[in-house]
Design a protein around this motif. Structure first.
Motif, PDB file in Angstrom:
ATOM      1  N   SER A  40       0.832  -1.210   0.000  1.00  9.50           N
ATOM      2  CA  SER A  40       0.000   0.000   0.000  1.00  9.50           C
ATOM      3  C   SER A  40       0.861   1.252   0.000  1.00  9.50           C
ATOM      4  O   SER A  40       0.518   2.259  -0.605  1.00  9.50           O
ATOM      5  CB  SER A  40      -0.931  -0.014   1.213  1.00  9.50           C
ATOM      6  OG  SER A  40      -0.169   0.022   2.408  1.00  9.50           O
ATOM      7  N   SER A  44      -0.515   2.693  -3.631  1.00  7.07           N
ATOM      8  CA  SER A  44      -1.785   3.395  -3.553  1.00  7.07           C
ATOM      9  C   SER A  44      -1.578   4.890  -3.333  1.00  7.07           C
ATOM     10  O   SER A  44      -0.770   5.300  -2.503  1.00  7.07           O
ATOM     11  CB  SER A  44      -2.627   2.810  -2.407  1.00  7.07           C
ATOM     12  OG  SER A  44      -3.820   3.533  -2.269  1.00  7.07           O
ATOM     13  N   TRP A  45      -2.347   5.728  -4.077  1.00  7.34           N
ATOM     14  CA  TRP A  45      -2.325   7.180  -3.887  1.00  7.34           C
ATOM     15  C   TRP A  45      -3.370   7.628  -2.870  1.00  7.34           C
ATOM     16  O   TRP A  45      -3.388   8.772  -2.448  1.00  7.34           O
ATOM     17  CB  TRP A  45      -2.583   7.900  -5.205  1.00  7.34           C
ATOM     18  CG  TRP A  45      -1.387   7.892  -6.121  1.00  7.34           C
ATOM     19  CD1 TRP A  45      -1.120   7.016  -7.111  1.00  7.34           C
ATOM     20  CD2 TRP A  45      -0.301   8.820  -6.100  1.00  7.34           C
ATOM     21  NE1 TRP A  45       0.072   7.315  -7.740  1.00  7.34           N
ATOM     22  CE2 TRP A  45       0.595   8.432  -7.129  1.00  7.34           C
ATOM     23  CE3 TRP A  45       0.014   9.944  -5.316  1.00  7.34           C
ATOM     24  CZ2 TRP A  45       1.778   9.117  -7.391  1.00  7.34           C
ATOM     25  CZ3 TRP A  45       1.190  10.627  -5.581  1.00  7.34           C
ATOM     26  CH2 TRP A  45       2.062  10.214  -6.608  1.00  7.34           C
ATOM     27  N   THR A  46      -4.288   6.744  -2.497  1.00 12.17           N
ATOM     28  CA  THR A  46      -5.314   7.068  -1.509  1.00 12.17           C
ATOM     29  C   THR A  46      -5.289   6.050  -0.391  1.00 12.17           C
ATOM     30  O   THR A  46      -4.751   4.938  -0.552  1.00 12.17           O
ATOM     31  CB  THR A  46      -6.713   7.083  -2.144  1.00 12.17           C
ATOM     32  OG1 THR A  46      -6.993   5.790  -2.706  1.00 12.17           O
ATOM     33  CG2 THR A  46      -6.804   8.139  -3.242  1.00 12.17           C
ATOM     34  N   VAL A  47      -5.904   6.430   0.724  1.00 12.22           N
ATOM     35  CA  VAL A  47      -5.962   5.540   1.871  1.00 12.22           C
ATOM     36  C   VAL A  47      -7.334   5.699   2.520  1.00 12.22           C
ATOM     37  O   VAL A  47      -7.839   6.818   2.634  1.00 12.22           O
ATOM     38  CB  VAL A  47      -4.836   5.874   2.870  1.00 12.22           C
ATOM     39  CG1 VAL A  47      -4.948   7.295   3.375  1.00 12.22           C
ATOM     40  CG2 VAL A  47      -4.847   4.896   4.046  1.00 12.22           C
ATOM     41  N   ASN A  67      -3.050   9.730   0.191  1.00 11.24           N
ATOM     42  CA  ASN A  67      -2.076   8.985   0.975  1.00 11.24           C
ATOM     43  C   ASN A  67      -0.814   9.828   1.151  1.00 11.24           C
ATOM     44  O   ASN A  67      -0.026   9.983   0.216  1.00 11.24           O
ATOM     45  CB  ASN A  67      -1.739   7.671   0.280  1.00 11.24           C
ATOM     46  CG  ASN A  67      -0.878   6.771   1.156  1.00 11.24           C
ATOM     47  OD1 ASN A  67      -0.457   7.150   2.238  1.00 11.24           O
ATOM     48  ND2 ASN A  67      -0.614   5.554   0.657  1.00 11.24           N
ATOM     49  N   ARG A  70       2.543   8.094   0.274  1.00 12.40           N
ATOM     50  CA  ARG A  70       2.870   7.976  -1.142  1.00 12.40           C
ATOM     51  C   ARG A  70       3.455   9.283  -1.688  1.00 12.40           C
ATOM     52  O   ARG A  70       4.448   9.277  -2.421  1.00 12.40           O
ATOM     53  CB  ARG A  70       1.596   7.607  -1.916  1.00 12.40           C
ATOM     54  CG  ARG A  70       1.756   7.554  -3.421  1.00 12.40           C
ATOM     55  CD  ARG A  70       2.726   6.475  -3.851  1.00 12.40           C
ATOM     56  NE  ARG A  70       2.688   6.284  -5.291  1.00 12.40           N
ATOM     57  CZ  ARG A  70       3.609   5.627  -5.981  1.00 12.40           C
ATOM     58  NH1 ARG A  70       4.666   5.102  -5.348  1.00 12.40           N
ATOM     59  NH2 ARG A  70       3.484   5.479  -7.277  1.00 12.40           N
TER      60      ARG A  70
END
Length: 753
Positions: A40, A44-47, A67, A70
């Motif tokens: 992650s 991933s750019w979002t969380v 995120n 990131r």
């Protein structure tokens, strides 16, 4: 045995130490969690983030957020560990500044962001009108202050101020003539020091000096403010304990005659820094925006030029041909709905006890001062109705038979206390700024801070069966609709409990909100039409207001700790530029006259200086203490709640009788007890106790208060009285004893019948 470096050490209490392992490697509960975490962070750019939902304990709200790990990973990998975070912050700040600049420069006026979150602008007048309002008030002598004019008003040169104390001709000081400045306070000489002297007629309070000693925003205490107020006015006459020079506490001065000064009109008002030059209009063409920096109300056009009459000629008191100035009438206004009770009764008694109305003179003697008048405005029915044609005669008949009101119809008080019939339609039609347009807002006329109480087209008639028409249907106060049908507003609600039909607040649960909203507007109407000072009916006078009358500007006072107005005390000049501004602005904002909304009107227009916000210590000395402020150094008396005035706590209940009227916020001009309409001032003697002249009313009120006792057989025994008298009781009995002729007023003057 394996090395201890591979195991988490234990604490002394047996629990595992959650610090890092000694080998400095990160830990995971399983290989799966390690894989997911590393994947992650890198992909991933979002969380997902879950937050609790208020009031719902079993579910959480899931939000998808950027995120930060990131973003940080990319910035570090490209620009290094030092420059990456710094560059990221710079980019974020630059983006915010760019968006705000473009929105302000090219955005439509209706879509520009406001600086006060949650509050849109109320401003409807451009800079030229704001300048005209400032100049009109200053030229008329309504700004006797050295406070700076806001730079946003855009005045290029400082206006000349005729109301400031003028400079005296440079001469050698004489030991027989007092020096210039605040020296109007008088002191009685021994042995005549039992009572303080009356203020000098025509004296003026320097409210700039009072602000220096009383402003809550500057950390000033109510206790210290009251001491300055009473010493500066000589209220501590014969009882002074302070020693040394107290010139800086003197706040009262006399305006001298014009011929005594070289140039009475050369005092200019200090100016703040000039505003930035007007910015070009968005349409281009080389034109500039004269209203740059002002935030107009969304969805309305700028108002046309505000009509103003010719500025008044400021005349010092000593130059007036008569004691009273017709342009500055000394009128106290009060608004009351429903049957007369002990609340306006005590307000009127305190007025007679403190103000210089000449009751110590016999009939035929002249009083060479401008005596104030008290205009009690009676709204006989519910706030949403207008009276019928016989309402005026009905009002006086009701006053004559009401034991709380009848004493003030005595011919001895006819020149200083006057009852007036309130009529909403006639009053609004008497305001030139409103008369042609207010009917368009009749459905939302009862507007308080944006909360609108709707009045139906037909409302129930009053219990007295007097014909009344609603504000919505009335264009003439004499138009009555005897066929109006009752309209129920709830299946299980009687007309008496219906908010639209209430005539006064009988308890905390049956608060007459409509009358309160109407009174918010009525105070501005009365002051603008007639001039003078409006007071809420829960106000008690504590001293002569001579020095405040001498100050010709407009004022209200501070809403406790907040920098907002409380208009429970409101001074305005009749037909003033400030009043015209307020009514036109209110018309474009739903005729909302709630104090908080009025605060926005003046703040958005940079006119707060023209409606001075005085410290609440002058009129509402207990307010800060009731909100947990300054409790380490409270004034005397110390109220933790407003109800302490009616039910004084046992620990401090010796003070009212021991100290009396002089020990009740001495120095303040008045006291505001904040509603409690349903609490009697004197529970043991809940009737007017004014002596043989008014015995008939006393018997009637006593019969109502003690229905089981025949008034003819009633006997007063001290054993029946409350052992510890409350502050409210002490004040009521003090004022009544003055009317009975058992004591003088606070200035040592005996009432002459």
């Amino acid at each position: 045995m394996a090395s201890s470096n591979y195991f988490t050490p234990q604490r002394g209490n047996g629990f595992l130490d959650k610090s890092r392992l000694t080998n400095s490697l990160p830990t995971y509960s399983s290989a799966v969690s390690e894989k997911m975490h590393r994947h992650s962070r890198s992909m991933s750019w979002t969380v997902p983030v879950s937050v609790p939902i208020p009031g719902v304990h079993s579910r959480r709200l899931r939000l998808i957020m950027p995120n930060p790990s990131r973003v940080r990973q990319i910035s570090i990998s490209r620009f290094g560990r030092r420059r990456g975070p710094i560059l990221l912050c710079v980019v974020l700040i630059a983006s915010i500044v760019t968006v705000c600049s473009f929105a302000r420069r090219f955005g439509a006026e209706e879509k520009q962001w406001t600086t006060n979150f949650g509050e849109s602008s109320t401003l409807v007048f451009g800079r030229e009108d704001l300048q005209r309002i400032w100049k009109w008030e200053i030229d008329s002598g309504h700004y006797p202050s050295n406070a700076k004019i806001p730079e946003q008003v855009g005045l290029s040169t400082p206006p000349l101020n005729p109301a400031l104390p003028p400079r005296k001709v440079p001469t050698i000081p004489s030991r027989f003539r007092p020096p210039p400045g605040p020296v109007a306070t008088t002191y009685a000489m021994p042995p005549n020091i039992a009572y303080p002297p009356r203020p000098v007629p025509g004296s003026v309070a320097d409210l700039d000096t009072i602000m220096d000693h009383c402003d809550f925003s500057q950390g000033k205490y109510v206790r210290d403010c009251l001491e300055v107020l009473r010493i500066g006015a000589g209220l501590d006459n014969g009882k002074r304990l302070r020693r040394g020079e107290m010139d800086e506490w003197k706040y009262i001065y006399m305006e001298q005659e014009k011929e005594n000064f070289t140039d009475p009109f050369t005092d200019s008002i200090p100016m703040a820094n000039p505003i930035a030059p007007p910015r070009p209009l968005a349409s281009g063409g080389g034109e500039t925006d004269p209203n740059a920096g002002l935030r107009k109300k969304v969805g309305v056009d700028w108002e046309t030029q505000l009509p103003l009459r010719t500025p008044l000629q400021h005349t010092p008191y000593s130059s007036l041909p008569a004691p009273c100035d017709p342009e500055n009438p000394r009128l106290f206004h009060m608004f009351w709905t429903g049957p007369f009770t002990d609340k306006p009764y005590l307000a009127l008694l305190s007025f007679l006890f403190t103000q210089n109305v000449g009751l110590h003179l016999k009939d035929g003697d002249t009083l060479n001062v401008c005596r104030p008048e008290f205009w009690m405005w009676i709204n006989p029915g519910p706030a949403a109705s207008v009276p019928n044609p016989s309402a005026l005669s009905d009002m006086y008949e009701g006053l004559k038979t009401n034991p709380w009101a009848a004493p003030f119809l005595h011919h001895r008080f006819k020149d200083v206390i006057k009852f007036k019939l309130w009529n909403t339609t006639d009053q609004l039609d008497g305001i030139p700024e409103l008369k042609d347009e207010w009917r368009e807002l009749r459905e939302t006329l009862f507007n308080s801070g944006g909360h609108i109480v709707s009045v139906p087209a037909e409302k129930s008639q009053s219990k007295s069966a007097e014909a009344s028409s609603t504000i919505e249907d009335s264009t003439n106060s004499t138009d009555a609709d005897p066929s109006a049908k009752p309209l129920s507003t709830g299946e299980n609600k009687s007309d008496e409990d219906d908010m639209l039909n209430r005539t006064g607040s009988k308890s905390s649960s049956s608060y007459d909100r409509l009358s309160v909203i109407l009174s918010d507007m009525a105070r501005f109407v009365l002051c603008h039409r007639f001039g003078g000072i409006y007071l809420d009916a829960d106000t008690i006078f504590l001293r002569d207001w001579e020095e405040l009358w001498g100050w010709k500007g407009a004022f209200a006072y501070r809403w406790s700790r907040l920098e907002k107005y409380n208009t429970a005390v409101l001074r305005m000049n009749k037909n003033s530029a400030l009043g015209s501004f307020l009514f036109r602005t209110a018309l474009k904002n739903g005729l909302d006259f709630h104090p908080m909304t009025v605060s926005r009107y003046t703040k958005d227009a940079y006119l707060e200086g023209l409606l001075l916000r005085l410290p609440d210590a002058l009129f509402d000395s207990a307010w800060l203490n009731t909100e947990y402020y300054q409790r380490e150094r409270p004034p005397q008396p110390y109220f933790q709640e407003f109800s302490d005035f009616f039910d004084t706590p046992a620990q401090t209940s010796a003070a009212p009788q021991a100290l009396g009227f002089e020990g009740f916020f001495q120095g303040a001009f008045s006291y505001h007890f904040h509603n409690f309409w349903w609490k009697p001032f004197d529970a043991s003697r809940n009737w007017p106790d004014l002596g043989p002249r008014f015995s008939a009313g006393e018997r009637a009120a006593r019969a109502a208060a003690e229905p089981d006792i025949d008034p003819e057989d009633a006997t007063d025994r001290v054993a029946d009285d409350k052992r510890d008298l409350d502050w409210a009781t002490v004040l009521k009995r003090t004022f009544e004893s003055y009317i009975r002729g058992e004591r003088p007023n606070m200035y040592g003057e005996w009432l002459q019948w």
